[in-house]
Enzyme design. Structure first.
Site, PDB file in Angstrom:
ATOM      1  NE  ARG A 118      61.232   5.531 -36.647  1.00 64.18           N
ATOM      2  CZ  ARG A 118      62.274   5.762 -35.869  1.00 64.18           C
ATOM      3  NH1 ARG A 118      62.867   4.758 -35.250  1.00 64.18           N
ATOM      4  NH2 ARG A 118      62.741   6.986 -35.703  1.00 64.18           N
TER       5      ARG A 118
ATOM      6  CE1 TYR B 208      70.484   9.497 -45.810  1.00 64.78           C
ATOM      7  CE2 TYR B 208      72.394  10.830 -46.372  1.00 64.78           C
ATOM      8  CZ  TYR B 208      71.030  10.711 -46.198  1.00 64.78           C
ATOM      9  OH  TYR B 208      70.209  11.792 -46.414  1.00 64.78           O
TER      10      TYR B 208
END
Length: 271
Positions: free
Chosen positions: A40, A157
């Site tokens: 990112r 997750y």
């Protein structure tokens, strides 16, 4: 065949800004592959790319893309359309929150599923076909012991990492005899910047300069990845992960879930 001839000329590494991802990119560059670095943060990626280029002399490209955002895969594919990607590493997707499923908005879980399941599947579908056509290539998918069985504070997750593990294994069954090496690398606790930040926030370590107790070194993870690249479909990294897998296999699914819940509760209570 030389490594670069079999897996080059370019590698795409998702999660390359720090920790295991940047270390994997560095090792691939050291072995002669140009590297496309995906994460990112543009500034951090630029620093990683500059360091890799200076130390190894390979070409680099940075792709500052949020893999949790809709359309992320299309952006990645467009940004690498002129590159021959012979090696794909997907090690993005850590969960920085480690919180109960109902304590946050549904979008948190949806982002994890997008980043950990949808995007790697989409990227593998795109990049694996040319590898098969060339009769050479490699894919490493990073998984986690959290995917062995369900546990608290990692509902989405753990489920996403179970997907990654089975996806890599299944992909290996289809591609390993077509010249494409596929490896699912299952990690336990690993000494990454993300883990240090999390444990510091939870008061488990005094500062982010301190290594978390019992965490595997990044260099050991990278060494395991390349040592087992042609020995797929799955590599369990470190004795603790291997022991956990053996324990999970020796008990019922119900008992495995109870064991993980008790272990997480005990660890949280100790902190």
């Amino acid at each position: 065949m030389e490594f670069a001839d079999k897996y080059g000329p370019w590698a795409l590494v998702a999660g390359a800004s720090d920790g295991v991802g940047s270390a994997m990119a560095e090792e691939l560059a050291r072995r002669g592959l140009n590297v496309a670095l995906l994460a990112r943060r543009q500034a951090v990626l630029d620093d990683v790319a500059a360091g890799i280029s200076a130390r190894t002399g390979v070409q680099t490209r940075t792709l500052a893309i949020d893999l949790a955002a809709p359309g992320a895969s299309d952006q990645v594919i467009s940004a690498t359309a002129d590159l021959e990607i012979g090696f794909l590493v997907y090690c993005a997707g850590a969960d920085p929150k480690f919180a109960p499923f109902l304590s946050g908005p549904l979008s948190d879980a949806e982002s994890l599923v997008q980043r950990n399941c949808m995007v790697p599947m989409q990227l593998c579908h795109h990049y694996a076909q040319p590898m098969v056509d060339r009769g050479r290539g490699g894919i490493i998918m990073f998984g986690s012991g959290a995917g062995f069985a369900g546990g608290p504070n990692m509902v989405a997750y753990g489920a996403s990492k179970a997907f990654d593990m089975v996806f890599a294994e299944a992909l290996w069954t289809e591609l390993h005899d077509k010249g494409v090496d596929v490896l699912g690398l299952i990690l336990g606790k690993t000494d990454t910047p993300a883990l240090r930040r999390l444990e510091h926030e939870r008061g488990q370590i005094e500062s982010t300069d301190q290594a978390p107790s019992g965490a595997a070194a990044v260099d050991d993870v990278v060494a395991a990845a390349f040592a087992n690249l042609t020995e797929g479909p799955t590599c369990l990294v470190g004795p603790e992960t291997q022991a956990a897998a053996q324990l999970m296999a020796s008990v019922s699914r119900n008992d495995a879930v109870r064991f993980i819940a008790q272990a997480v509760t005990a660890a949280m209570g100790a902190n």
